[in-house]
Design an enzyme around this catalytic site. Sequence first.
Site, short mmCIF file in Angstrom:
data_model
loop_
_atom_site.label_atom_id
_atom_site.label_comp_id
_atom_site.label_asym_id
_atom_site.label_seq_id
_atom_site.Cartn_x
_atom_site.Cartn_y
_atom_site.Cartn_z
N LEU A 273 35.90 39.40 46.87
CA LEU A 273 35.25 39.97 45.68
C LEU A 273 35.93 41.28 45.34
CD1 LEU A 273 31.38 39.69 46.29
CD2 LEU A 273 32.69 38.48 44.53
N HIS A 274 36.36 41.42 44.09
CA HIS A 274 36.93 42.72 43.71
C HIS A 274 36.80 43.05 42.23
CE1 HIS A 274 40.28 40.22 42.34
NE2 HIS A 274 40.70 41.26 41.65
#
Length: 372
Positions: free
Chosen positions: A213-214
């Site tokens: 996740l980013h």
Amino acid sequence: MKSNVLVCVVGARPNFMKMAPIIKALKAVGQPIVPYLVHTGQHYDQAMKDTFFQQLGIPEPDRDLGVGSGSHAVQTANTMLRFEPVLDEVSPFAVLVVGDVNSTIACGLVAVKKSIPLIHVEAGLRSFDRDMPEEINRILTDQISDLLFTTERGALHNLEREGIDEGRVCFVGNVMIDTLLANCQQAVTPDLTLATYGSSLAIKEEGYALLTLHRPSNVDDPDTLVRLIKTVGEISKRLPVIFPVHPRTQQKIAHAGLLNEFSTERVSLLPPVSYLEMLGLMRAARVVLTDSGGLQEETTALGVPCVTLRENTERPITVTDGTNTIVGTDAEKIKACVHEILDSGGKRGRIPEYWDGNAATRIVERLLQRYF
């Protein structure tokens, strides 16, 4: 006398994987093209940058601009200011940029304003979501490029709709997959004893889901982040989860008070991992949950089911031909998709056309035809 120098620009980690096979292919043919590698420093983790350069066999950059972090405007402006003197000094016949990061558009703008042809690798990809900064970078870079290399045939339709002549476009395949295929045998599994939580025993017995996740749309919105993290906790009850945590994501998780959600042996938090470690994790995963464009492509090439935690993708071929399913951030849709994959094995997919490890060779052949 005509210059034979081609300035090649990298700025963030995904750029390294795209540039590595191009540099290798350029060096294989030797003259008349001499690559001059510029690292803008947009990705400013020195240790991780060094690891990527070493693992991918990329030579040390001829110039490191050291731009570092900042807002989109600050980062783009600083890149432009520091890149222009490089072009004045080197006088290249063209500038080659990859992907869709701020360095891509910043260096592209400087090049064309100095009447230097711009070459864009990975052109024509569209999510049709202009809230994504990368979408703006993609559209603008394609508009100012002299030569556009695409990863899938459908990209040409996007470019023609935006008024770009077909004669400037060349379908060559995916250089990211060149790198993946060249490094599969060297892929390694990270040491899970480095995990913040997690049981390597459970992972060995049951397999695991890999999570990344980013994207700001997922990690900057507290409601979305809470929903995703809690959903991961639910999924981990059935399948252990390995989560290499981006530093910025970790800050957002801590700020939202969500670290206690990982106080379980079913979720392994890892520090950022190298390219070969990530490749090893992807290859052995039962399913990958991600908001990364690059991982959507890599899982398709590896035949690993991918669940994309976004409402759209700029890489539709990973859905139509590959192993990717777009589910957004709705908890029930995510869990239903993962359970279906675990029950049925997920989408089988196929390898897209020209994702064969030879995209960089085709790029160099076209460069020689067009400019020499």
